[in-house]
Design a protein around this motif. Structure first.
Motif, PDB file in Angstrom:
ATOM      1  N   LEU A  48     -13.624 -23.203 -14.169  1.00  0.00           N
ATOM      2  CA  LEU A  48     -13.901 -21.871 -13.630  1.00  0.00           C
ATOM      3  C   LEU A  48     -15.073 -21.278 -14.408  1.00  0.00           C
ATOM      4  N   SER A  49     -16.009 -20.752 -13.707  1.00  0.00           N
ATOM      5  CA  SER A  49     -17.229 -20.256 -14.329  1.00  0.00           C
ATOM      6  C   SER A  49     -17.116 -18.782 -14.711  1.00  0.00           C
ATOM      7  N   GLY A  50     -17.427 -18.499 -15.966  1.00  0.00           N
ATOM      8  CA  GLY A  50     -17.548 -17.121 -16.424  1.00  0.00           C
ATOM      9  C   GLY A  50     -16.259 -16.346 -16.557  1.00  0.00           C
ATOM     10  N   THR A  51     -15.183 -16.999 -16.948  1.00  0.00           N
ATOM     11  CA  THR A  51     -13.913 -16.271 -17.059  1.00  0.00           C
ATOM     12  C   THR A  51     -13.983 -15.151 -18.094  1.00  0.00           C
ATOM     13  N   CYS A 109     -17.894 -22.834 -19.608  1.00  0.00           N
ATOM     14  CA  CYS A 109     -18.741 -22.775 -20.800  1.00  0.00           C
ATOM     15  C   CYS A 109     -18.350 -23.801 -21.863  1.00  0.00           C
ATOM     16  N   HIS A 110     -17.118 -24.305 -21.818  1.00  0.00           N
ATOM     17  CA  HIS A 110     -16.671 -25.312 -22.787  1.00  0.00           C
ATOM     18  C   HIS A 110     -16.954 -26.736 -22.330  1.00  0.00           C
ATOM     19  N   GLY A 112     -18.689 -27.645 -18.914  1.00  0.00           N
ATOM     20  CA  GLY A 112     -19.574 -27.853 -17.776  1.00  0.00           C
ATOM     21  C   GLY A 112     -18.752 -27.792 -16.493  1.00  0.00           C
ATOM     22  N   GLU A 113     -19.215 -28.448 -15.442  1.00  0.00           N
ATOM     23  CA  GLU A 113     -18.565 -28.340 -14.135  1.00  0.00           C
ATOM     24  C   GLU A 113     -17.183 -28.970 -14.085  1.00  0.00           C
ATOM     25  N   THR A 114     -16.947 -30.001 -14.908  1.00  0.00           N
ATOM     26  CA  THR A 114     -15.639 -30.668 -14.893  1.00  0.00           C
ATOM     27  C   THR A 114     -15.152 -30.946 -16.305  1.00  0.00           C
ATOM     28  N   VAL A 115     -13.844 -31.123 -16.409  1.00  0.00           N
ATOM     29  CA  VAL A 115     -13.203 -31.489 -17.666  1.00  0.00           C
ATOM     30  C   VAL A 115     -12.256 -32.646 -17.372  1.00  0.00           C
ATOM     31  N   LYS A 116     -12.193 -33.605 -18.272  1.00  0.00           N
ATOM     32  CA  LYS A 116     -11.276 -34.730 -18.092  1.00  0.00           C
ATOM     33  C   LYS A 116      -9.837 -34.267 -18.349  1.00  0.00           C
ATOM     34  N   GLY A 117      -8.896 -34.898 -17.655  1.00  0.00           N
ATOM     35  CA  GLY A 117      -7.487 -34.536 -17.770  1.00  0.00           C
ATOM     36  C   GLY A 117      -6.957 -34.579 -19.187  1.00  0.00           C
ATOM     37  N   ASP A 118      -7.323 -35.612 -19.951  1.00  0.00           N
ATOM     38  CA  ASP A 118      -6.799 -35.715 -21.316  1.00  0.00           C
ATOM     39  C   ASP A 118      -7.336 -34.620 -22.229  1.00  0.00           C
TER      40      ASP A 118
END
Length: 139
Positions: A48-51, A109-110, A112-118
């Motif tokens: 989510l962008s800009g929380t 911000c931590h 990018g567009e995606t984060v891996k599940g782990d």
């Protein structure tokens, strides 16, 4: 069929009210969420962008398709326990997280567009806090 009271039935069986999944503690909910995320450790999940910058009302309704929040909402036990959607505000309420904690799990911000599940799972576990994890280790 013969009608019997609960007291009469207790002589024959142990009666439990409600669904045990509905009675999960905050730590149990967060631990289950982390386990769900770890089932597909390489899955790329939307962020989510800009929380941290969104006004309160907008932040409550923020969501991203295929996010770590979506993984939680896809779980039948969480929905039975009262998780109503995969929005930021609902996840904050259901998991009893602060804005800072949830920001650390899902914000663009931590990661990018995606984060891996782990990686998301590690962030969820960090929100549990140290003392509950220490108690669980020795239990």
């Amino acid at each position: 069929m013969k009608y019997q009271s609960i007291e009469q039935l207790q002589a024959y069986a142990e009666i439990q009210s409600g669904n045990p999944q509905l009675q999960m503690s905050r730590t149990e909910r967060l631990e289950r969420w982390a386990e769900l995320l770890e089932r597909e450790p390489d899955r790329r999940l939307g962020t989510l962008s800009g929380t941290e910058f969104a006004p309160y009302e907008a932040r409550q309704t923020m969501r991203a398709s295929g996010s770590p929040l979506t993984v939680a909402f896809e779980d039948v036990a969480f929905r039975a326990a009262g998780l109503t959607d995969d929005s930021y505000g609902e996840a904050k309420r259901f998991f009893s997280l602060s804005d800072r904690q949830l920001h650390n799990i899902v914000c663009y911000c931590h990661f990018g567009e995606t984060v891996k599940g782990d990686i998301a799972a590690r962030r969820v576990r960090s929100a549990i806090g140290l003392w509950p994890r220490i108690r669980a280790f020795f239990a």
